[in-house]
Structure formats: C-alpha cells, structure tokens
Design an enzyme around this catalytic site. Structure first.
Site, PDB file in Angstrom:
ATOM      1  N   ASP A 456       0.960  -1.362  -0.003  1.00  0.00           N
ATOM      2  CA  ASP A 456      -0.129   0.097   0.111  1.00  0.00           C
ATOM      3  C   ASP A 456       0.840   1.121   0.131  1.00  0.00           C
ATOM      4  O   ASP A 456       1.997   1.002   0.240  1.00  0.00           O
ATOM      5  CB  ASP A 456      -0.742   0.112   1.448  1.00  0.00           C
ATOM      6  CG  ASP A 456      -2.221  -0.608   1.112  1.00  0.00           C
ATOM      7  OD1 ASP A 456      -2.443  -1.043  -0.158  1.00  0.00           O
ATOM      8  OD2 ASP A 456      -2.842  -0.716   2.090  1.00  0.00           O
ATOM      9  N   ASP A 777      -4.532  -2.571   5.130  1.00  0.00           N
ATOM     10  CA  ASP A 777      -5.194  -2.297   6.158  1.00  0.00           C
ATOM     11  C   ASP A 777      -6.760  -2.345   6.308  1.00  0.00           C
ATOM     12  O   ASP A 777      -6.993  -2.221   7.108  1.00  0.00           O
ATOM     13  CB  ASP A 777      -4.442  -0.902   6.470  1.00  0.00           C
ATOM     14  CG  ASP A 777      -4.806   0.051   5.482  1.00  0.00           C
ATOM     15  OD1 ASP A 777      -5.504  -0.273   4.354  1.00  0.00           O
ATOM     16  OD2 ASP A 777      -4.156   1.357   5.497  1.00  0.00           O
ATOM     17  N   ASP A 781      -9.020  -5.462   1.815  1.00  0.00           N
ATOM     18  CA  ASP A 781      -7.766  -5.921   1.630  1.00  0.00           C
ATOM     19  C   ASP A 781      -7.793  -7.374   2.074  1.00  0.00           C
ATOM     20  O   ASP A 781      -6.930  -7.987   1.776  1.00  0.00           O
ATOM     21  CB  ASP A 781      -6.801  -5.288   2.188  1.00  0.00           C
ATOM     22  CG  ASP A 781      -6.325  -3.749   1.552  1.00  0.00           C
ATOM     23  OD1 ASP A 781      -6.784  -3.667   0.458  1.00  0.00           O
ATOM     24  OD2 ASP A 781      -6.067  -2.938   2.470  1.00  0.00           O
TER      25      ASP A 781
END
Length: 1157
Positions: A456, A777, A781
C-alpha cells in the site's frame, strides 16, 4: 467446562430472576434470549417489553449519549452480574502430559525395553557360571566388582533416555508457552472505541461491560453483542456466524441486532452492549465447542483412522477467496495445534529417509553380530547349546541388540524438527522487537523466499500524517494555505461546515502529547488533514459539530471503495435539506455542475472547464505527490422529500466549493529499505487507491521506479482493460503480459489487488513460482491478504478484518519492518541448513563406525551410552547453538532461494562428505592401530563385562572433539573461509560449545563404568584435541576444492515436487506410515471427494517437473511426456488440497502449487 459454566448461570438466574440481578432492570437470561431474535421480531420485542432502545438503556442504567459513568464499583458489579468479555482459553497441556508424549518415540521405547532386559539379566546369576563349556562367553574372567557393575550399562541407558525426554518435553512446553503469550498479545492489542462519561475512549476489548455504549465504524470486528442505537448506512458481514456471504443492512428501526465476531463492512453507528464473553452469540458457540472438545478429539481420531480422505473432507475447507469457515473459531479452540511449515515438511521427509536407512543398517548390524557369534561358537568350535549356558548367551544377544538399537538412535535425526521449532520460535520472539508480530509461524520462513511485495502507499510507504498544503478556492490556486480574510465569507462558512459535518465524528485533532510535538491525529487521516485545514483557516470544527450532533445527521453515505466519496445530509431549519460531499477530486468533479466563484456565488461548471481545471490544478498538485480532495455541496427542497436511496440521482449536480491538496510525506527510512529489497532480488510494487500522478510521484521518491527503467504505471481501469477478454473474464496470459513490468497500480479497487496477487502467484512465466507478500489495512484488503503467501496487516491503521486475514502484523505500520522480516526468514532457512550440515556429518560417521566396528570386532567402538551422549550433543545442543545465529545484512545481498531449491546444496554435500572422510580415516586409524601409536592395551575383542579400555576412550574422546570443532565449521554454508566471523555475536553458541567441552572432560575423567570411559592423561588429551582441531584445517582444504569438479554432488538432497508432496501427505497423516497401495487408494478417494466437493475447493492444475538443462534432463523429459501421472496432495495449509497435474512436456516450465513450500 462449558456445560458447567452454563448451568451455573442458569441456577444463578433462577434465584435472582424475581428481583433482577444486582438491581438492573433485566437479567442475564433475558438479555441472552433477546439477542437470539433477529429483524422485525427483535424490534417488536424491544418496543413491547422495554419501550424501545432508550427504555432498554434506562434498565441497564446507562445513557445512550453519555455512556456509563465509568466508576470502578459499577463496572465490577456489571462484570459480576453479566460476566466479563473474555472467553476462557482451553487448558494448556501440563508438563507431565508433554513428557508422556515425548516417551511415545519408537526408538526410545525400543531402547527402554533393551535396557530393562539388560538390567534384569545383569542381576540374574546364571548357574552355569563356572562351567568351561559355555565357551567364549566367559573368556577373560571377571573380578567380582566387574560382575556387580553389569547393571550400570542398563541404568545409564535409562538415565540418558530420561534426559532426552525431559529436554524434548521442556522444548515443547516453552514453545506452547510462547505461542500462548503471542495469542494473548494479539488479543490485548485489540482495542475498541467506547463512550464513557461523555468521552470517547479506546478500551481493550476485555474491559467492555454490558451497558457500555460502543462506537462502531467501517472495518471493525464487533467485540460483543449489542443493539444499535443510531446507525449510518450500516452494513454487516455476518458470514462468520451464519455462513451467508451477503452483507446485512442494519438500522435501528428494522434490524438493530449486532452480533459479536461479525465485521462492519460499511457505515458507522453506536450500539449499547447487551451480552459479553461466554454469553455473546460467539461465546455460546465457543462454550459448546469447549464442552464437546475432548469427545470431538476422540471422534476425530477414529475418523482419521477409518478414512483419511473423509476426515479431510469434514474439516471446513479454506476457499481461496478468503471465505474462511469458522476458521477463527477453530484457531482459538485449537491454539495448541502445532503448525507445520513447508520447511518442516521437507525436513520430516528427510528425517524419515535417513531413519529408514538407519533401520536397515542397525538390522544388518544385529544379524551379523548374532551370526558371527553363533557360527564362531557352535559351528567352528562345535560347542553344544547347554541349558545352563542359555542366560549367558541371552546376555550376549541382548548386548548385540543394544548395539543395533544404538546405531538406530544415532541414525535417526530427531533433532531436525526440534531445530526448526527452536529457530522459528527464536525468530518470532526477536521479530517482535523488529515490530513484526507473527501470527502464523511458517510465514516467517516463507518471507525468506519472497520475490515480490505489493505494498500500500498510505501509511506504509508514507508517514500517514496528512496535512493540507495547497488549495484551489474561489477561482484562485493557492500554493500554501491562504489567509481566511482573502476567501469570501460565504464560501468560507460553507467550506468549514462541509468539512466539519461531513467527516466521521470520531476523527479529531488533539493537542500534542509533549510540548513542541505535532498535534495528535485520531481517526481517518485524510479527514484529519481536512480538519487541519479548518484549524489553519482560524475556525473551530468542534463548535459546528456541537450545533449539529451526530444523531441529528439526517442521512450519511459513508465512504467505501466503490463510491470513493462520502456525503452527509442535514435538515436545515426551514425544512429543506443540504448535502455535503467530499471525495477523490476527479470523481467528485465529474458530478459537479456548478462551482463557487470569487465572490462566493455558484457559476456553471462545464465539462471543458473541468478538463481545464484537471490540467491546471489537479495534475500539478498530483505530480508533486499531493492527494487531491474535492469538497462540494447540494441543496434539496424538503417538499417533496427526495428519494435518498436513489443514490445516482442524489449525487449529481453538485456545487464544488474547493479542491484541497493534501501531503503525506514519504517515511525517511523507506527509500533505503526499498533499495535493500531490490538488491535482495525482490520486486516492490505499489498498489494504491490514489490518483495515478500522485502515486507515480511518491513511487519515484521511494525509489520504486527509476528514470530510464522499462516499467508500467497504470490505473485500475487500464489494468482491467488489459487483463480481461471480451467477455470480461480475467485471462492468465493477459496478466502475464502486464505484471512483470508493472510497478505502480493506481486507483485500484480491492478486487484489482486480489486479481494482481492471484495473477502473479499463478503465473508460469518464470521457472520459480513467485512468492508474493502483500500489505493491507482496509477491510476490503482481506481477500488479497489471504491469497498472498504472506499477508502483512497494519497494526495501527489496520482494521480488525485485515489483521484477522493476515499472517504478520506490522506493529509500527512501517515498510522497513518488512525488510527485517525478509532478513529473519532467510536466516531461518540458513540456520536449518547449518544444522543439517553438522548433523548429517555426525550421522554418517557414527553409523558407519558403529556398523563396521561391530562387524569386524563384534563390539561397537562407541558404546550405547556414549552414542546417546553424542546424540544429545548433535541433536539438542547443536540445534540450539546453530538455530539461534542472529541475521546479518549480508543475507540481503543474495537472490531468494526459490521454492524448489534442494535443502542440501552442493557446497553442503561437499562439506558433509569431506568431513565424513576425515573423521572416518582418523577413527579407523585409532581403532586398528591406536594401541601401537599410544602404546596401550588393545580394547578390541573385550569380553562381556570387561573394564573400559583407554583405547576405546581415546576413540570416543577424539570423536567428540572432532564434532565440537566441526560445529564451528558448520556456521558457514556458502563456502566462506572465515568460520569464526561474528561468533561472539551469538553467546548461546559459545556457551554451548564450551559447556559441551567441559562436560566431556567430566565424562572422560570421572565417567568410569557407566560411560565406559577410563581417565586419560594430559598427553593423550592433547592428541584428542589436536585431532579435533584438524577439522578446522581440513575445512579450509575442502573449501578450496571448486564445486564444478564435483559434478556428481549436484542434486543431493533435492526433494522433487513429487517427494515434497508425499512429505506433505505423511505430515497430514499425523506421521502415520502408510504403505504405497494404501496411499494410491487414498489418492483415488481424495480425487473422488474432490470431484464431489469441487465447490468447496480451489483446484490448481500445475505443470511440474522442471525442464532440465542437461542432456539427461532432455531425455528424461521426453520419456516423461508419455507418462502423465496425476498426483493429489494435502498441502500444509490446513485442509486445502491442490491437484498437481504432472504433465511434463518439453515446453512446460515449473511452478509449485499454491499451498506448497
């Protein structure tokens, strides 16, 4: 256990039901039964019995807005009456149970029996003692003392067995303890937002009590059962309880029941807690599981024996899409389930192979000894078998049997699994200090083989401290935050209201913890950046929020990954409505038809104005790495009221107020960490929901992309266009064209992330199957984290759902911690290799010495007790010493090993054979010429109970010295010259080597009869140490021989994929040995079941068997094209089956199945 607590509750309630427990207006049982209702039924019940949620709160003595007062006596009383929010864990195994388990080892049992027989016989005085006719059985008349000492050997063997058992049990016990500590640490980490005394505070989940008002938001895992007081657009995933995958809409007037263990997928709200711990819906299930646990286990064992395949079917299967059936329940219930990683699978396989060889050797040894004795006595010397001599002969046979068993004991490397466990446990403990909280042990070692990391951007590569630095407002682009006086008052007021109301009320900016520090950002960081803008404009968001508290918000469209925007509707005093909206600028601007001009009046905003704005404002902001957010609003008339559910017509014709550029600076340590990854052969890809220009700018700052490289930076839309065919299906060939060059994927949805991860893992472009790590997070996901080989969840910003799906939690949300995980993972692999190299050398030598010695001299030069001591050094101590080497930066200087690299590399094979040869030469020289060299009596052909000879003591001592110095050699496995490098960084290693040396001195000098040792003088000691030191010199000689000269060592120790599978199979059969016919049958059954359960299982058909490069490889490939054998295996990930279709055609490239390695 569960039944009892339940019945306790029942009796208590019947007693107190009349006057309601503890003065609360409802009893535990009432609340429990209330929580079993759903939907309208529940609404009606609450309305009728309690006059709505407010009435319920009054009875529970709590306020829907202020929460509990939070004084200790009240909280304790609530805990006493309604229980604590804890589910009692299953009792750990006691030390005695572990000792009992360790005693189940077959070789140990054989040894115990042999020792018992030996003991019994030594106390039995045979009547035919003196008669000459028993022949050589009595040669070398014994002194009285020696005959008495016959029992010592048996006793010593028993004693050493006890040592081995205690060490094994202690290791298991400490591992269990560590694992429990880890579990509780994970549970303590989980906190929840609760309102107490009008303040929102973060509480550990276990401190939540009935009557608490909990604030719930997107991504939470609900910690207790409750009733919704007020909710915005709330959707819950209840699949963990009901198995239904559809998200359930919750609202105070239609379905207010919220259950523990379910996930909030959208929206936010507040609930009053009604049931905690064992009384919550999840708790009730656990209680049932706990009570039925023991019987279940017995049943499962039976099922396993009857039919392995059916048993596997019964376990809920993990589907690839992360729909884990009650897996969390199982995880908690079976905390003590030992996890086996692939490395352990490979090692178990190896240990079994070595053990089988040892078994053959020991059997041959015994047969030869017995035959030699019999032929020598009864054939050559033609002695009759006299009944009075029987005990004497039996004593001989027992001695032979003990020698055979000892060969076996030394051959079986039971230290292998121990070494893996110690190494993994040690790494996991140390990784805690490096901010990696490992949830699954094998993730640690998989990380060492990682070839790709999909990270990310926000929070992992950047600091996740958002600050507004630029804005476009009232037709002016300000490069820094403007003075409030330069903005029209009307626009300013609208802007402040839009930001303050249209953000989660849990998002706040608090004063800094310490003087001179930055203000603390709580909640969603992007919203914090916008609230910061309000404060920079010298306004206060809290006053606006106080005028319109959260419960007065008319309707909230919460942010989700599809909308990429958030909107809040408020009712104006005149009965009309106003909706504030904010979100990704290119998305919100598309929905704007007006924009506020320099005097604060709306003017028409045409598509071409928008294009110009994108070019002049948004792209420049994005190119300097800013995230752009557009804030807008729209007014609706209250008559007739709009249809709020028709989202498409509500979220159009907006009026843009301003565009804000928010900066999220790159973490200072990230560029360096990414450089290390690239050096270590790991590709870092950035997958983000941000604008493509922002993403590219940050990727350049981080060093993910370097100018002049051939790379791809695309957004989700383009990615999907490239990988999907006309029908919109994802095609692997198309993904294979994209992923090798892809470095940045922007504006991506969670599905894109999952597709990318799956595409890379399933790809057959490269020889080695890619091993992918993913960071995430958000709740969305989850699927990608599950699919990846190693999923990293963020400890600070991560939602509970993400943590639940992950393998490792990054407690500091920092990318550089991932690099540390790679280093530790590689270190585990290397530690095991070091241990293997050492262990196998000893094994080979000890077995050959015992075998040839026994065959030539009728007696093993190394006695049973000595063998057990050597076994203890090799197995337990060496695994401790070599498995705890700390990692060094140099581990990151090489490429990943890949999944099907042999465990024993050619360098290691060279070392094992080289050192083996040296040790055998020395020992045989000593055995057959030792008496001349040292001018002592020969120890060969000694009678049954003769005293220990100096000759054999020298052999034993030299053998141990060589092992000690070879242990230092084993510290390096890549052929390095300096074996002492960094030796003092590992105090455990030094203390073990010195400790072993000290104990060895004691054994030789004072061990006497039990250890068959006779004290040596200093000169002989010097010789023993000198011969041991020769190992270090010889090690240098070996490392000068180039590997290329030793072609034949190439594949030693390589586990082909087929082998790996059987290793996995053996593992899953609980180490039951199955013969081949049964295994084939089992395979057939599995195939059949797989056919039936196709829906449950993901089946991967993979081309195996690497196409070799040598001529033989080519031949082999051609022959194997004709035989297409199909293999089914249980892969180590619990009950997940891959079908390995071993179609090896000359063109096929290898790829290992997903669950493997």
């Amino acid at each position: 256990m569960g039944d009892m607590t339940n019945s306790d509750f029942y009796t208590k309630n019947q007693r107190n039901d009349s006057n309601h427990e503890g003065g609360f207006g409802c009893s535990l049982m009432e609340l429990r039964s209330l929580m079993e209702l759903r939907g309208t039924e529940a609404v009606v019940k609450i309305q009728e019995d309690y006059a709505g949620v407010e009435g319920l709160c009054q009875r529970l003595k709590t306020s829907p807005t202020e929460g509990l007062a939070g004084d200790a006596t009240d909280l304790d009383k609530r805990k006493e009456v309604f229980g604590q929010n804890l589910i009692p864990p299953k009792k750990p195994k006691t030390f005695l149970q572990l000792v009992w388990e360790a005693l189940q080892d077959v070789t140990l049992i054989i040894l115990e029996i042999a020792a018992m027989i030996s003991l019994g016989l030594s106390f039995y005085q045979p009547p035919g003692e003196g008669s000459e006719s028993c022949g050589t059985a009595n040669a070398g008349a014994e002194d009285e003392g020696e005959a008495e000492a016959g029992w010592i050997e048996g006793a010593a063997i028993l004693l050493s067995v006890v040592c081995v058992v205690l060490v094994t049990a202690f290791n298991d016990w400490s591992k269990e303890k560590q694992f429990r500590g880890l579990q509780s640490r994970i549970e303590q980490e989980q906190k929840f937002q609760v309102v107490r005394g009008g303040q929102v505070i973060q509480l550990p989940v276990s401190d939540i009590v009935v009557g608490d008002i909990a604030q719930i938001k997107y991504g939470d895992l609900l910690p207790a059962d409750g009733v919704l007081i007020q909710g915005n657009d709330l959707k819950i995933d209840e699949s963990s309880l009901t198995g239904e995958s559809d998200h359930v809409r919750k609202s105070a007037d239609k379905d207010p029941m919220l259950l523990s263990g379910t996930h909030v997928m959208e929206g936010s709200g507040r609930m009053v807690v009604m049931a905690v711990g064992v009384n919550s819906q999840t708790g009730i299930i656990f209680t049932l599981l706990g009570a039925g646990g023991e019987e279940e286990e017995k049943k499962e064992k039976k099922v396993k024996k009857q039919d392995g395949a059916a048993a596997m079917e019964m376990q809920p299967l993990k589907s690839a899409e992360g729909g884990e059936t009650d897996d969390k329940e199982k995880k908690k219930a079976n905390v003590s389930k030992k996890e086996k990683s692939v490395l352990q699978g490979k090692l178990t396989k190896l240990a079994v192979q070595i053990g089988k060889a040892g078994l053959v050797m020991s059997a041959i040894t015994v047969i030869i000894l017995v035959l030699y004795f019999a032929i020598d006595n009864f054939v050559l010397q033609k002695r009759p078998w006299l009944p009075e001599c029987t005990p004497v002969y039996i004593q001989y046979f027992v001695k032979f049997f003990i020698i055979g068993v000892t060969v076996l004991v030394v051959a079986v490397p039971e230290g292998l699994p121990l070494a893996v466990t110690i190494s993994l446990a040690y790494s996991v403990k140390k990784m805690m200090k490096d901010n990696n909280l490992v949830r699954h042990l094998d993730a640690c070692e998989t990380m060492g083989n990682a070839t790709a990391i999909c990270s990310d951007k926000t929070g992992t590569l950047t600091t996740n401290r958002m600050t507004a630095v630029e804005c476009f407002v009232a037709d002016v682009h300000y490069k820094e935050i403007p003075d409030p006086s330069s903005i029209p008052a009307k626009t300013l007021e609208t802007l402040v209201n839009a930001i303050s109301l249209n953000s989660a009320y849990t998002t706040k900016i608090l004063p800094a913890d310490k003087d001179g520090g930055l203000p603390k950002q709580v909640g969603n960081k992007t919203e914090c950046g916008l609230l910061g803008l309000v404060l920079d404009l010298k306004r206060d968001y809290q006053t606006v929020r106080n005028q319109i508290p959260e419960e007065k918000l008319y309707k909230v469209y919460t942010f989700n990954s599809v909308r990429k925007s958030m909107s809040t509707v408020i009712k104006l005093p005149d009965g009309n409505f106003r909706m504030y909206s904010k979100g990704a600028s290119e998305i919100v601007l598309k929905k704007c038809s007006y924009i506020l001009n320099e005097v604060g009046e709306p003017r028409v905003f045409r598509p071409r104005d928008r294009d110009e704005m994108v070019k002049k404002v948004i792209e420049p902001m994005a190119c300097s790495g800013l995230r752009t957010i557009c804030v807008a609003y729209r007014d609706f008339s209250g008559n007739p009221e709009p249809n709020w559910d028709d989202e498409n017509n509500i979220l159009t014709e907006l009026t843009a107020i301003c565009v804000v550029g928010i900066e999220d600076p790159v973490r200072p340590e990230v560029p360096d960490a990414i450089l290390k990854c690239q050096r270590a052969g790991i590709t870092v890809r950035m997958v983000t929901g941000d604008n493509i220009n922002t993403a590219r700018a940050i990727a350049i700052k981080c060093g993910i992309i370097q100018p002049g490289e051939d790379f791809l930076c695309i957004d989700g839309k383009e990615f999907n266009r490239r990988i999907r065919n006309e029908k919109g299906e994802v095609e692997q060939e198309r993904i294979d064209k994209v992923w090798p060059k892809l470095r940045v994927l922007a504006r991506s949805s969670p599905t894109d992330k999952h597709t990318l991860v799956k595409g890379i893992i399933d790809s057959t472009l490269v020889d080695q199957r890619q091993v992918v790590a993913v960071t995430g997070d958000g709740t969305n996901d989850g699927p990608a984290l599950k699919k990846a080989d190693v999923g990293f969840a963020m400890g600070i910003a991560g939602t509970d759902v993400a943590k639940e799906a992950s393998d490792i939690i990054l407690t500091d949300d920092n990318f550089s911690s991932i690099v540390k995980a790679v280093m530790w993972g590689r270190n585990v692999y290397d530690s095991i290799s070091k241990f293997l190299q050492f262990q196998l050398t000893v094994n080979v030598v000890a077995v050959i010495v015992a075998f040839t010695g026994a065959c030539i001299t009728q007696d093993s030069p190394l006695k049973a007790v000595q063998m057990l001591w050597v076994n203890l050094i090799m197995d337990t101590f060496a695994s401790l010493a070599l498995a705890t080497e700390p990692p060094t930066e140099s581990l990151l200087m090489r490429k990943p090993y890949g999944r099907n690299k042999p465990l024993i590399s050619s360098t290691m094979t060279k070392n094992i054979l080289g050192h083996g040869v040296y040790q055998l030469i020395i020992i045989f020289t000593l055995l057959f010429a030792g008496e001349q060299i040292f001018d002592i009596d020969s120890g060969r052909n000694a009678p049954l109970h003769s005293p220990p000879s100096e000759h054999y003591t020298i052999i034993f001592n030299t053998f141990v010295m060589m092992q000690l110095f070879n242990e230092i050699n084993a510290r390096k496995i890549h052929g390095e010259r300096n074996v002492f490098e960094g030796i003092f960084r590992n105090p455990i290693f030094c203390s073990i080597v010195l400790g072993t040396f000290a104990i060895q001195i004691v054994i030789v000098q004072f061990g006497g009869k039990p250890f068959s040792c006779s004290p040596l003088d200093l000169e002989k000691w010097m010789w023993c140490v000198f011969l041991g030191l020769g190992e270090l010199v010889w090690g240098q000689v070996i490392s000068t021989i180039p590997n290329s000269k030793l072609r034949f060592l190439r594949g030693a120790g390589r586990l082909t994929q087929k082998d790996e599978m059987t290793a996995e199979e053996e593992m899953n059969e609980d180490q039951e040995e199955i013969d081949h016919a049964e295994r084939e049958l089992r395979r057939g059954q599995i195939l059949w079941f797989r056919g039936l359960n196709r829906i449950q299982t993901q089946i991967e058909v993979v081309n195996t068997f690497k196409s070799g490069t040598s001529f033989q490889g080519a031949l082999r490939r051609q022959s194997s094209t004709t035989s297409q054998n199909q293999d089914v295996t249980n892969v180590s990930s619990p009950s997940h089956v891959s079908l390995c279709n071993a179609l090896s055609s000359p063109t096929s490239t290898a790829a290992a199945p997903s669950g493997q390695c």
